[in-house]
Design a protein around this motif. Sequence first.
Motif, PDB file in Angstrom:
ATOM      1  N   LEU A   1     -44.149 -10.376  46.416  1.00 18.08           N
ATOM      2  CA  LEU A   1     -43.304 -11.548  46.178  1.00 18.08           C
ATOM      3  C   LEU A   1     -42.607 -11.510  44.823  1.00 18.08           C
ATOM      4  O   LEU A   1     -41.626 -12.215  44.612  1.00 18.08           O
ATOM      5  CB  LEU A   1     -44.142 -12.823  46.270  1.00 18.08           C
ATOM      6  CG  LEU A   1     -44.768 -13.137  47.625  1.00 18.08           C
ATOM      7  CD1 LEU A   1     -45.766 -14.273  47.496  1.00 18.08           C
ATOM      8  CD2 LEU A   1     -43.683 -13.462  48.635  1.00 18.08           C
ATOM      9  N   GLY A   2     -43.138 -10.725  43.911  1.00 13.24           N
ATOM     10  CA  GLY A   2     -42.609 -10.735  42.552  1.00 13.24           C
ATOM     11  C   GLY A   2     -42.960 -12.037  41.855  1.00 13.24           C
ATOM     12  O   GLY A   2     -42.154 -12.613  41.145  1.00 13.24           O
ATOM     13  N   LEU A   3     -44.181 -12.504  42.046  1.00 17.17           N
ATOM     14  CA  LEU A   3     -44.646 -13.761  41.467  1.00 17.17           C
ATOM     15  C   LEU A   3     -45.837 -13.480  40.567  1.00 17.17           C
ATOM     16  O   LEU A   3     -46.776 -12.790  40.988  1.00 17.17           O
ATOM     17  CB  LEU A   3     -45.043 -14.740  42.574  1.00 17.17           C
ATOM     18  CG  LEU A   3     -45.553 -16.100  42.117  1.00 17.17           C
ATOM     19  CD1 LEU A   3     -44.450 -16.861  41.365  1.00 17.17           C
ATOM     20  CD2 LEU A   3     -46.024 -16.916  43.309  1.00 17.17           C
ATOM     21  N   ALA A   4     -45.791 -14.003  39.346  1.00 11.09           N
ATOM     22  CA  ALA A   4     -46.854 -13.755  38.367  1.00 11.09           C
ATOM     23  C   ALA A   4     -47.095 -12.251  38.258  1.00 11.09           C
ATOM     24  O   ALA A   4     -48.228 -11.771  38.287  1.00 11.09           O
ATOM     25  CB  ALA A   4     -48.130 -14.505  38.741  1.00 11.09           C
ATOM     26  N   THR A   5     -46.028 -11.520  38.124  1.00 12.61           N
ATOM     27  CA  THR A   5     -46.065 -10.060  38.205  1.00 12.61           C
ATOM     28  C   THR A   5     -47.012  -9.416  37.193  1.00 12.61           C
ATOM     29  O   THR A   5     -47.730  -8.482  37.559  1.00 12.61           O
ATOM     30  CB  THR A   5     -44.647  -9.486  38.095  1.00 12.61           C
ATOM     31  OG1 THR A   5     -43.845 -10.111  39.113  1.00 12.61           O
ATOM     32  CG2 THR A   5     -44.618  -7.991  38.302  1.00 12.61           C
ATOM     33  N   PRO A   6     -47.081  -9.884  35.941  1.00 13.44           N
ATOM     34  CA  PRO A   6     -48.050  -9.255  35.031  1.00 13.44           C
ATOM     35  C   PRO A   6     -49.492  -9.407  35.519  1.00 13.44           C
ATOM     36  O   PRO A   6     -50.258  -8.444  35.499  1.00 13.44           O
ATOM     37  CB  PRO A   6     -47.840  -9.997  33.710  1.00 13.44           C
ATOM     38  CG  PRO A   6     -46.460 -10.534  33.788  1.00 13.44           C
ATOM     39  CD  PRO A   6     -46.248 -10.861  35.239  1.00 13.44           C
ATOM     40  N   ALA A   7     -49.860 -10.602  35.972  1.00 17.31           N
ATOM     41  CA  ALA A   7     -51.220 -10.827  36.469  1.00 17.31           C
ATOM     42  C   ALA A   7     -51.462 -10.028  37.739  1.00 17.31           C
ATOM     43  O   ALA A   7     -52.544  -9.463  37.935  1.00 17.31           O
ATOM     44  CB  ALA A   7     -51.449 -12.313  36.721  1.00 17.31           C
TER      45      ALA A   7
END
Length: 182
Positions: A74-80
């Motif tokens: 999804l490309g959501l909260a990508t670092p985590a």
Amino acid sequence: MTCLNRRDLGLLVLRAGTGAVLMAHGAQKLFGCFGGGGLEGTAAAMEHMGFTPGKQSAVAAGLGEMGGGALLTLGLATPAAGAAAAGAMAGAVAVHAPAGFFAQGGGFEYPAFLGFTAAAIGLAGAGRYSLDHASDHVLDQPWTVALAFLGSAVAAAAVVGRRARNQEREQDQEQDGVETFG
């Protein structure tokens, strides 16, 4: 009208492919999909591999893979997401490391590749075609990158270290048993 950006399109494809593979692995562990052991089978396998307690280890690995993979896709909260997936793969690398590098011999090549890819996406960011971009990068800030990767590294080191200590203890007990009966 904005033209497609090749870099961002490439990140989307990389996120989708990596995320899908990670989600499938997590679904094997958590739900028994795709021939996996499900939570009970994975818990037993985790115990056998030295990860204790087995059920919590199975849940953590499954969520790191499935959850991290879904968020990467999804490309959501990508670092985590990248940090969680990379941390889960660190455990898999520890299991496969004694067999050497190459996957055909049971080595750590494949989980290392997945872990490095997830980490690279987490560090680079998801790109324009992502929920992070759509949400104005609320969950993709410089401090989240540092916090996510630091937390994942500490957790992975603790889990892999505990496994190594468990294995040493088991080997010592086996040697003591051989000396007693030998």
